[in-house]
Design a protein around this motif. Structure first.
Motif, short mmCIF file in Angstrom:
data_model
loop_
_atom_site.label_atom_id
_atom_site.label_comp_id
_atom_site.label_asym_id
_atom_site.label_seq_id
_atom_site.Cartn_x
_atom_site.Cartn_y
_atom_site.Cartn_z
N SER A 1 0.79 -1.23 0.00
CA SER A 1 0.00 0.00 0.00
C SER A 1 0.82 1.28 0.00
O SER A 1 0.25 2.36 0.03
CB SER A 1 -0.95 0.01 1.21
N SER A 2 2.14 1.18 -0.04
CA SER A 2 2.94 2.41 -0.06
C SER A 2 4.12 2.24 -1.01
O SER A 2 4.64 1.14 -1.21
CB SER A 2 3.45 2.75 1.34
N PRO B 1 -5.01 -4.11 2.04
CA PRO B 1 -5.43 -2.91 1.32
C PRO B 1 -6.30 -2.01 2.18
O PRO B 1 -6.79 -2.41 3.23
CB PRO B 1 -6.22 -3.48 0.12
N HIS B 2 -6.52 -0.81 1.70
CA HIS B 2 -7.22 0.20 2.50
C HIS B 2 -8.68 -0.14 2.77
O HIS B 2 -9.22 0.24 3.80
CB HIS B 2 -7.12 1.57 1.81
N ASP B 3 -9.33 -0.81 1.84
CA ASP B 3 -10.73 -1.17 2.07
C ASP B 3 -11.04 -2.46 1.32
O ASP B 3 -10.28 -2.92 0.47
CB ASP B 3 -11.68 -0.04 1.64
N GLU C 1 -1.33 -6.07 13.67
CA GLU C 1 -1.95 -4.75 13.55
C GLU C 1 -3.02 -4.72 12.45
O GLU C 1 -3.88 -3.84 12.46
CB GLU C 1 -0.89 -3.69 13.24
N GLU C 2 -2.95 -5.67 11.54
CA GLU C 2 -3.87 -5.66 10.40
C GLU C 2 -5.05 -6.62 10.58
O GLU C 2 -5.91 -6.71 9.71
CB GLU C 2 -3.12 -6.05 9.12
N GLN C 3 -5.10 -7.34 11.68
CA GLN C 3 -6.12 -8.38 11.84
C GLN C 3 -7.54 -7.81 11.80
O GLN C 3 -8.43 -8.39 11.16
CB GLN C 3 -5.90 -9.14 13.15
N TYR C 4 -7.75 -6.69 12.44
CA TYR C 4 -9.11 -6.13 12.47
C TYR C 4 -9.54 -5.70 11.06
O TYR C 4 -10.68 -5.92 10.66
CB TYR C 4 -9.19 -4.95 13.44
N SER C 5 -8.61 -5.10 10.32
CA SER C 5 -8.93 -4.69 8.94
C SER C 5 -9.23 -5.90 8.08
O SER C 5 -10.11 -5.87 7.21
CB SER C 5 -7.76 -3.89 8.35
N PHE C 6 -8.49 -6.99 8.29
CA PHE C 6 -8.74 -8.19 7.50
C PHE C 6 -10.09 -8.81 7.85
O PHE C 6 -10.78 -9.34 6.98
CB PHE C 6 -7.62 -9.21 7.71
N LYS C 7 -10.46 -8.72 9.11
CA LYS C 7 -11.78 -9.24 9.52
C LYS C 7 -12.89 -8.47 8.80
O LYS C 7 -13.90 -9.05 8.40
CB LYS C 7 -11.95 -9.10 11.03
N LYS C 8 -12.70 -7.18 8.59
CA LYS C 8 -13.69 -6.39 7.85
C LYS C 8 -13.79 -6.88 6.40
O LYS C 8 -14.87 -6.88 5.81
CB LYS C 8 -13.34 -4.91 7.90
N ILE C 9 -12.65 -7.28 5.84
CA ILE C 9 -12.68 -7.84 4.49
C ILE C 9 -13.45 -9.15 4.47
O ILE C 9 -14.27 -9.40 3.59
CB ILE C 9 -11.24 -8.04 3.96
N GLU C 10 -13.21 -10.00 5.47
CA GLU C 10 -13.96 -11.26 5.56
C GLU C 10 -15.45 -11.01 5.72
O GLU C 10 -16.28 -11.72 5.13
CB GLU C 10 -13.43 -12.10 6.72
N ASP C 11 -15.81 -10.02 6.51
CA ASP C 11 -17.23 -9.68 6.67
C ASP C 11 -17.83 -9.24 5.34
O ASP C 11 -18.96 -9.61 5.00
CB ASP C 11 -17.39 -8.56 7.71
N PHE C 12 -17.06 -8.47 4.59
CA PHE C 12 -17.53 -8.03 3.27
C PHE C 12 -17.71 -9.22 2.33
O PHE C 12 -18.68 -9.30 1.58
CB PHE C 12 -16.53 -7.04 2.68
N LEU C 13 -16.76 -10.15 2.39
CA LEU C 13 -16.81 -11.33 1.52
C LEU C 13 -17.88 -12.32 1.97
O LEU C 13 -18.27 -13.20 1.21
CB LEU C 13 -15.45 -12.05 1.52
N GLN C 14 -18.33 -12.17 3.21
CA GLN C 14 -19.29 -13.09 3.82
C GLN C 14 -18.74 -14.52 3.85
O GLN C 14 -19.44 -15.49 3.60
CB GLN C 14 -20.65 -13.04 3.09
N LYS C 15 -17.46 -14.60 4.16
CA LYS C 15 -16.81 -15.90 4.28
C LYS C 15 -15.53 -15.75 5.09
O LYS C 15 -14.96 -14.66 5.18
CB LYS C 15 -16.47 -16.48 2.90
N ASN C 16 -15.10 -16.83 5.68
CA ASN C 16 -13.83 -16.86 6.37
C ASN C 16 -12.76 -17.35 5.40
O ASN C 16 -12.89 -18.43 4.81
CB ASN C 16 -13.89 -17.79 7.58
#
Length: 412
Positions: free
Chosen positions: A252-253, A322-324, A352-367
Motif C-alpha cells: 500500500s505504499s 489494502p485500505h478497504d 496490527e492488520e487483523q481487524y482490517s482483514f476481519k472487515k474484508i472477511e465480513d464483506f466477503l461473507q466468508k472466512n
C-alpha cells in the motif's frame, strides 16, 4: 441484453461486432440508454464491470452522427491515473474502428516530446480528450484548450480522483465547460464526498448502482496470520517451494514497494517495482517486460490494481492489507483474468492488520482459509481481530533487512 437491441448506430455496432462484443454487462444495459437520452448520470460500478464501454459507447454513438463540431473538442474524459487514461484511449481506438471519431490521451510523467504531441492532438481538434486532472489543467492554463464545444464531461473513478486531492482541479475544469454539457460520473464507491461533488456538477441526474461484486469462487483465497517481520520469510519460503512466475505482490505504499523489490532482488529473484515515482517510459517498459514473461514478480502499489488488464496472473500476494474491502477485490481480481476465472490469492496479515482483514472477511461473507505458518519461520500470533482492534494499522515499516527463513535458498 444484446448491443444490437440498444439504439446504437450501425457503424458503432459494426465495431462492437468486430471486437466480439455481443452481450451487454448490467452496468452497460442500465447506463447506455440513459446517456443516449442526454441525461446526467451518477453510476456506482467498480473496475471489471464494463463501465468504460458504458460511457464511451453512447458518447461515440452521438459524435458519429456528425452533429457536433468537426474541429473542436466534444468530450472530456477525466481519469485519476495515466494507466487508466491509456486504457480508455485503447478501448476508444477499438470502438471507433468504423467511426470517424478521434481521441487523444493527455497525462503527466512524460517528456517534452510527449507534451508537444498531446498539445498538437488537442489543437488539431480531437473529438475526445482523455486526461488526468493535473495535466489537463496545465494545458488549460497555457491556453491550449478550447472548451466551448464540449458536450460530454465524464469522470471515471471519481472516488480515486478525490482521494488523490483533485477536487479543486475538477471544479476548475468544470467551470470552463458550457452550461449545456452532459455530465457523467462513475465511482466504485459512494462516500459523502462523492455525493457532494455530484451535487456540484450534475443536473437532476439518474442514478445507476451495480452491486459491488465479490471475487469468484474459483479464486482460491488464503491468508497467513503472522508477525510483520515474518512476511518476507514466508514469501521466500513460498518461492523456494515453487518458482515464482506471473506473480503480482501488492503493497500500500511506494516506500514498501521499493524496499520489498530491493530485498527480493538481493535474494536473486527476477523482480521489478511499479509505483508512481517511475517515469512513464519506465513504467511502460516494466509492464512490457512483465507481460512478456521476462520479469517473474511485479511488486506494485494499488495503481496496478485498477485500470490495467494483465492476463494469466498465477498468483496475487497482498503483502499488506489494502485500505478497504473493495481494493482487496480489485487486487485479487488480477489473478482471474484470461485464466477461466481460476487463480490464487495469498494475504499476509500482521497483528496490527487483523481487524482490517476481519472487515474484508465480513464483506466477503466468508472466512478466508488461514495457512499455518511453518514452525521453522517462528511462532505465529493467534487470529484475534476483535482483541487487536485497537492495534489496527498499516503494519510495521519495513527496513529492507528482513529475516530470512532458515530453509530459504537463494536462487541461482
Amino acid at each position: 441484453m444484446r448491443f444490437d437491441e440498444l439504439e446504437l448506430e450501425d457503424a458503432v455496432l459494426d465495431g462492437l461486432d468486430a471486437m466480439n462484443f455481443l452481450e451487454t454487462t448490467p452496468v452497460q444495459e442500465l447506463t447506455i440508454p440513459i446517456i443516449l437520452e442526454g441525461k446526467d448520470v451518477i453510476a456506482c460500478a467498480q473496475t471489471g464491470t464494463g463501465k468504460t464501454a458504458a460511457y464511451v459507447l453512447p458518447v461515440i454513438n452521438e459524435l458519429s452522427k456528425g452533429q457536433h463540431a468537426s474541429n473542436g473538442i466534444n468530450a472530456i474524459i477525466m481519469a485519476p491515473t495515466r494507466e487508466l487514461a491509456q486504457q480508455i484511449d485503447q478501448q476508444i481506438e477499438g470502438f471507433t474502428y468504423f467511426v470517424p471519431v478521434s481521441a487523444v490521451a493527455v497525462y503527466g510523467g512524460t517528456d517534452g516530446i510527449a507534451w508537444e504531441q498531446q498539445k498538437r492532438g488537442i489543437e488539431m481538434g480531437a473529438d475526445i480528450i482523455i486526461a488526468t486532472p493535473g495535466r489537463l489543467l496545465s494545458h488549460m492554463k497555457l491556453g491550449n484548450i478550447d472548451f466551448s464545444h464540449v458536450s460530454f464531461f465524464i469522470l471515471d473513478e471519481a472516488d480515486r480522483m478525490l482521494d488523490m486531492g483533485f477536487f479543486e482541479d475538477i471544479m476548475s475544469i468544470y467551470k470552463e465547460l458550457p452550461k449545456s454539457c452532459q455530465t457523467i460520473m462513475f465511482s466504485a464507491t459512494m462516500p459523502p464526498k462523492i455525493r457532494t461533488l455530484a451535487k456540484s456538477i450534475l443536473k437532476t441526474p439518474e442514478e445507476v448502482k451495480i452491486a459491488i461484486s465479490r471475487p469468484p469462487e474459483s479464486i482460491m483465497q488464503t491468508a497467513y496470520i503472522c508477525y510483520e517481520p515474518q512476511k518476507i520469510a514466508i514469501l521466500q519460503h513460498l518461492f523456494v517451494e515453487s518458482r515464482p512466475q506471473r506473480v503480482i505482490i501488492f503493497s500500500s505504499s511506494k516506500l514498501k514497494v521499493k524496499e520489498l523489490a530491493s530485498t527480493l532482488k538481493r535474494l536473486k529473484f527476477n523482480v521489478a517495482a511499479m509505483h508512481s515515482d517511475l517515469e512513464q517510459s519506465q513504467r511502460e517498459e516494466v509492464m512490457k517486460e512483465f507481460k512478456n514473461g521476462r520479469i517473474d514478480i511485479l511488486v506494485a502499489t494499488d495503481v496496478v490494481s485498477r485500470g490495467i488488464d494483465i492476463n494469466d496472473i498465477r498468483l496475487v500476494v497482498n503483502f499488506d492489507i489494502p485500505h478497504d474491502p473493495e481494493d482487496y477485490v480489485h487486487r485479487i481480481g488480477r489473478t482471474a483474468r484470461g485464466t477461466g476465472g481460476e487463480g490464487l490469492a495469498i494475504t499476509f496479515v500482521s497483528v496490527e492488520e487483523q481487524y482490517s482483514f476481519k472487515k474484508i472477511e465480513d464483506f466477503l461473507q466468508k472466512n478466508v482459509y488461514k495457512i499455518p505458518v511453518d514452525p521453522i519461520i517462528g511462532e505465529a500470533p493467534l487470529y484475534e481481530p476483535d482483541k487487536n482492534k485497537q492495534r489496527r494499522g498499516r503494519g510495521g515499516r519495513p527496513t529492507g533487512k528482513y529475516p530470512v527463513s532458515p530453509r530459504g535458498r537463494q536462487r541461482k
